[in-house]
Design a protein around this motif. Structure first.
Motif, mmCIF file in Angstrom:
data_model
loop_
_atom_site.group_PDB
_atom_site.id
_atom_site.type_symbol
_atom_site.label_atom_id
_atom_site.label_comp_id
_atom_site.label_asym_id
_atom_site.label_seq_id
_atom_site.Cartn_x
_atom_site.Cartn_y
_atom_site.Cartn_z
ATOM 1 N N ALA A 149 -4.757 -15.022 4.236
ATOM 2 C CA ALA A 149 -3.481 -15.722 4.408
ATOM 3 C C ALA A 149 -2.311 -14.908 3.854
ATOM 4 O O ALA A 149 -1.184 -15.024 4.340
ATOM 5 N N HIS A 150 -2.568 -14.074 2.843
ATOM 6 C CA HIS A 150 -1.476 -13.334 2.185
ATOM 7 C C HIS A 150 -1.521 -11.834 2.444
ATOM 8 O O HIS A 150 -0.667 -11.105 1.935
ATOM 9 N N ARG A 151 -2.458 -11.388 3.231
ATOM 10 C CA ARG A 151 -2.651 -9.959 3.452
ATOM 11 C C ARG A 151 -1.394 -9.267 3.967
ATOM 12 O O ARG A 151 -0.971 -8.237 3.422
ATOM 13 N N ALA A 152 -0.781 -9.790 4.999
ATOM 14 C CA ALA A 152 0.412 -9.150 5.571
ATOM 15 C C ALA A 152 1.543 -9.093 4.543
ATOM 16 O O ALA A 152 2.236 -8.073 4.421
ATOM 17 N N ALA A 153 1.721 -10.163 3.783
ATOM 18 C CA ALA A 153 2.776 -10.178 2.764
ATOM 19 C C ALA A 153 2.467 -9.177 1.656
ATOM 20 O O ALA A 153 3.379 -8.534 1.119
ATOM 21 N N LEU A 154 1.197 -9.019 1.322
ATOM 22 C CA LEU A 154 0.811 -8.046 0.302
ATOM 23 C C LEU A 154 1.095 -6.622 0.763
ATOM 24 O O LEU A 154 1.565 -5.787 -0.016
ATOM 25 N N VAL A 155 0.821 -6.346 2.034
ATOM 26 C CA VAL A 155 1.128 -5.022 2.584
ATOM 27 C C VAL A 155 2.637 -4.797 2.552
ATOM 28 O O VAL A 155 3.110 -3.723 2.162
ATOM 29 N N ASP A 156 3.408 -5.814 2.939
ATOM 30 C CA ASP A 156 4.874 -5.709 2.892
ATOM 31 C C ASP A 156 5.356 -5.481 1.464
ATOM 32 O O ASP A 156 6.340 -4.770 1.243
ATOM 33 N N TYR A 157 4.680 -6.078 0.505
ATOM 34 C CA TYR A 157 5.047 -5.939 -0.896
ATOM 35 C C TYR A 157 4.743 -4.524 -1.404
ATOM 36 O O TYR A 157 5.528 -3.926 -2.140
ATOM 37 N N ALA A 158 3.608 -3.971 -1.002
ATOM 38 C CA ALA A 158 3.184 -2.661 -1.496
ATOM 39 C C ALA A 158 3.900 -1.501 -0.809
ATOM 40 O O ALA A 158 4.109 -0.453 -1.418
#
Length: 168
Positions: A11-20
């Motif tokens: 659920a948070h994978r895309a946001a985590l990539v955007d964050y990193a």
């Protein structure tokens, strides 16, 4: 619980990539960081203390891994062939002559410090050997920071003069 972890991650994978991505400088590296974060998050031993905020914990893992990668890349850019250079350096062992000379120098410095007034020696030892700041030494001795600076300087000058006398 593993399914809960996986669904949370997905659920948070895309946001985590955007964050990193801004931290590491590109999305491909960010993908690698997020994958590594998942492995660490999933491999975490289940224990009695459940993570209070698993999403926050996952973001913290991503942040830490991103910063580690950034530091590692910066180091590699400064010295791209650093491992090869280190492998070619000679061993850092002193010759027996150099060891004896070092022992003699330490003995001279010890004698020079013993010749100093107590307050000067204490200020020097606290600051240069004990790692205390000038402010901490000043507080401990009940004197000003400027005086502590002068005391340390005097001790260094005295030790240096004694070493020069021994060489001359």
């Amino acid at each position: 619980m593993p399914a809960d972890k996986l669904s949370l991650y997905l659920a948070h994978r895309a946001a985590l990539v955007d964050y990193a991505a801004p931290i590491v400088g590109c999305r491909a590296r960010a993908e690698d960081v997020v994958q590594e974060a998942w492995l660490r998050f999933d491999g975490r031993e289940p224990d009695a203390q459940a993570i209070g905020h698993p999403v926050g914990y996952l973001y913290r893992i991503v942040r830490n891994l991103s910063l580690d990668l950034t530091r590692r890349l910066a180091t590699e850019r400064r010295q791209p062939d650093g491992d090869a250079v280190l492998a070619e350096l000679p061993a850092e062992t002193a010759s027996p002559e150099r060891e004896v000379a070092g022992i003699d120098e330490l003995q001279l410095i010890s004698e020079a410090l013993a010749e100093l007034p107590q307050r000067t020696r204490t200020a020097f030892e606290m600051h240069r050997l004990g790692g205390y700041t000038l402010q901490q030494v000043a507080t401990a001795l009940g004197v000003s920071v400027g005086l502590v600076h002068q005391l340390v300087h005097d001790a260094l000058a005295h030790c240096s003069a004694r070493l020069e006398q021994a060489d001359g």
